[in-house]
Write a protein that holds these residues in place. Structure first.
Motif, PDB file in Angstrom:
ATOM      1  N   ARG A 127       6.975   3.141   1.046  1.00 39.46           N
ATOM      2  CA  ARG A 127       5.844   3.361   1.686  1.00 39.46           C
ATOM      3  C   ARG A 127       5.841   4.805   1.963  1.00 39.46           C
ATOM      4  O   ARG A 127       6.969   5.306   2.722  1.00 39.46           O
ATOM      5  CB  ARG A 127       5.234   2.744   2.896  1.00 39.46           C
ATOM      6  CG  ARG A 127       4.863   1.241   2.638  1.00 39.46           C
ATOM      7  CD  ARG A 127       4.286   0.535   3.820  1.00 39.46           C
ATOM      8  NE  ARG A 127       4.344  -0.844   3.675  1.00 39.46           N
ATOM      9  CZ  ARG A 127       3.199  -1.422   4.198  1.00 39.46           C
ATOM     10  NH1 ARG A 127       2.250  -0.691   4.699  1.00 39.46           N
ATOM     11  NH2 ARG A 127       2.955  -2.841   3.944  1.00 39.46           N
ATOM     12  N   ASN A 171       6.581  -5.176   5.094  1.00 36.51           N
ATOM     13  CA  ASN A 171       6.623  -5.127   3.365  1.00 36.51           C
ATOM     14  C   ASN A 171       6.787  -6.773   2.886  1.00 36.51           C
ATOM     15  O   ASN A 171       7.048  -6.963   1.803  1.00 36.51           O
ATOM     16  CB  ASN A 171       7.747  -4.226   2.894  1.00 36.51           C
ATOM     17  CG  ASN A 171       7.027  -2.637   3.065  1.00 36.51           C
ATOM     18  OD1 ASN A 171       5.925  -2.590   3.221  1.00 36.51           O
ATOM     19  ND2 ASN A 171       8.091  -1.790   2.832  1.00 36.51           N
ATOM     20  N   SER A 224       0.737  -1.147   0.084  1.00 37.25           N
ATOM     21  CA  SER A 224       0.094   0.021   0.109  1.00 37.25           C
ATOM     22  C   SER A 224       0.938   1.222   0.231  1.00 37.25           C
ATOM     23  O   SER A 224       2.231   1.148   0.334  1.00 37.25           O
ATOM     24  CB  SER A 224      -0.853   0.102   1.243  1.00 37.25           C
ATOM     25  OG  SER A 224      -0.126   0.362   2.257  1.00 37.25           O
ATOM     26  N   GLN A 225       0.432   2.408  -0.426  1.00 34.95           N
ATOM     27  CA  GLN A 225       1.247   3.374  -0.663  1.00 34.95           C
ATOM     28  C   GLN A 225       1.449   4.325   0.688  1.00 34.95           C
ATOM     29  O   GLN A 225       2.346   5.066   0.704  1.00 34.95           O
ATOM     30  CB  GLN A 225       0.534   4.342  -1.402  1.00 34.95           C
ATOM     31  CG  GLN A 225       0.286   4.041  -2.893  1.00 34.95           C
ATOM     32  CD  GLN A 225       1.581   3.425  -3.421  1.00 34.95           C
ATOM     33  OE1 GLN A 225       2.601   4.164  -3.420  1.00 34.95           O
ATOM     34  NE2 GLN A 225       1.474   2.154  -3.925  1.00 34.95           N
ATOM     35  N   SER A 226       0.785   3.964   1.751  1.00 35.95           N
ATOM     36  CA  SER A 226       1.187   4.629   2.851  1.00 35.95           C
ATOM     37  C   SER A 226       1.066   3.655   4.212  1.00 35.95           C
ATOM     38  O   SER A 226       0.585   2.620   4.128  1.00 35.95           O
ATOM     39  CB  SER A 226       0.283   5.798   3.219  1.00 35.95           C
ATOM     40  OG  SER A 226      -1.038   5.472   3.344  1.00 35.95           O
TER      41      SER A 226
END
Ligand code: SOE
Length: 386
Positions: free
Chosen positions: A36, A346, A4-6
């Protein structure tokens, strides 16, 4: 693995650990490729007036005095528990039940029963991460010591000596939460020896088999209540903790933790002696590791001091920071740990093993056994303390 991006952080605490952890969240993305965006989403503390100033100083987007709101905030992915020890259990359980990853300050809990339940709930939510801030594992010198010991460079471990000395706990310090069992669980024992027990476990891979003797001393039995001039309160935790243990391997380990000895600021020291050599680490010389190799030629034999800020030598974490000789500090251990936590979340291997609720529960068992050994005046097998 799709990442996910954050990663949105929710944190309890705005004092010493609140600052150390906020610093880690801000700086880790600058020095490590976290893949992230790290978002300081929500921070919680009791005192709303100082909390707003803290949140704005460190860039937290939201703040609340209600921890129950924070641990269930749909905009939070990781809950960081940096509150006093008595406020670890409930928020950690609530956060895990709400589907959040959790990282908790040490010691894990106020007592063994809370710690046992926290591990049970963490196991129930095994897809969630449950870490503990045993940050000294990420001093580069400790990471190097781990590599040397695990590679057999000091041979069979025979003895471990841990000393953790600070001198801030004199008679003028008021009766704040660290001096009351109902808020802290214990004194220097859980505050400082918890780190030493974790380092012993981490570096040797060993476990305490029994506590063979313990002395917990409360030198200053009364302290002035905070903001009071004439009202005193009783101290019911230790100023000084000394204890001896036998490890499962047959090695022995001694521990000393106190917040009284004048002249020592953050003297976290561990020595490990094997049948082929020794290692010696002192946090007050954080980027150095002393190593004695019994196999080296006798005419040049002696302790060598390895400067672990030499990134080129491949020392863990050193190459992420500054050129050789430019020392790291206390705050870097938290940045290193958070970077490894994100790597782990991750799906990548952390540089060195991350401390989990299980590790912290094993530490809590030793803390409990020490308190029993002190109270009963006898040897306490860890098999009796679960
Ligand atoms: C105690 O003074 C203390 O802040 C501990 O609580 C921390 O865990 C240690 O890293 C530094 O000293």
């Amino acid at each position: 693995m799709v990442i996910s991006q954050s990663m949105r952080i929710g944190m309890l605490g705005s004092k010493f650990m609140g600052r150390a952890h906020s610093n880690a969240y801000i700086n880790a993305p600058k020095f490590f490729d976290l893949k992230r965006k790290i978002v300081l989403q929500n921070v919680c503390a009791r005192n709303e007036a100082s909390l707003k100033a803290f949140a704005q100083n460190w860039g937290w987007l939201n703040w609340t005095s209600d921890w129950r709101k924070l641990v269930t905030d749909a905009e939070v992915d990781l809950v960081d528990i940096g509150s006093p020890n008595h406020l670890h259990f409930e928020p950690a359980v609530a956060a895990l039940e709400a589907g959040k990853h959790v990282v908790c300050e040490k010691p894990l809990a106020n007592d063994l029963s809370e710690a046992r339940e926290m591990v049970k709930i963490a196991k129930k939510h095994r897809k969630l991460k449950s870490y503990v801030w045993f940050n000294y594992r990420r001093c580069p010198a400790i990471s190097l010591a781990h590599e040397l010991i695990q590679a057999g460079r000091i041979g069979r471990v025979l003895q471990v000596r841990c000393v953790y000395l600070q001198d801030w706990g004199g008679p003028d310090v008021p009766l704040f939460w660290r001096y009351q069992k109902k808020y802290a669980g214990s004194g220097a024992l859980g505050d400082l020896a918890a780190h030493s027990i974790d380092l012993m476990r981490y570096l040797t891979g060993d476990e305490v088999k029994s506590v063979n003797g313990a002395v917990l001393s409360t030198v200053y039995k009364k302290r002035l209540l905070p903001e009071q001039t004439k009202k005193w309160g009783r101290v019911d935790v230790d100023d000084i903790s000394l204890f001896l243990t036998t490890l499962k391997s047959g090695a022995v380990a001694s521990f000393e933790a106190t917040r009284l000895p004048q002249g020592y600021k953050n003297h976290n020291k561990i020595e490990i002696h094997g049948d082929k050599g020794s290692i010696r680490f002192d946090l007050e010389r954080m980027t150095e590791l002393d190593y004695f190799d019994s196999d080296s030629s006798t005419n040049t034999q002696g302790w060598s001091t390895i400067n672990v800020s030499e990134g080129g030598a491949g020392h863990p974490y050193a190459s992420d920071w500054w050129p050789a000789g430019h020392n790291l500090g206390y705050e870097h251990t938290f940045v290193n740990q958070f970077a490894d936590m994100v790597r782990d979340m991750n799906g990548l291997p952390p540089r060195t093993p991350l401390p989990t609720f299980h590790d912290a529960y094993e530490v809590q068992r030793v803390l409990e056994a020490v308190m029993l050994a002190n109270r009963e005046g006898c040897t306490i097998p860890l098999s009796q303390v679960k």
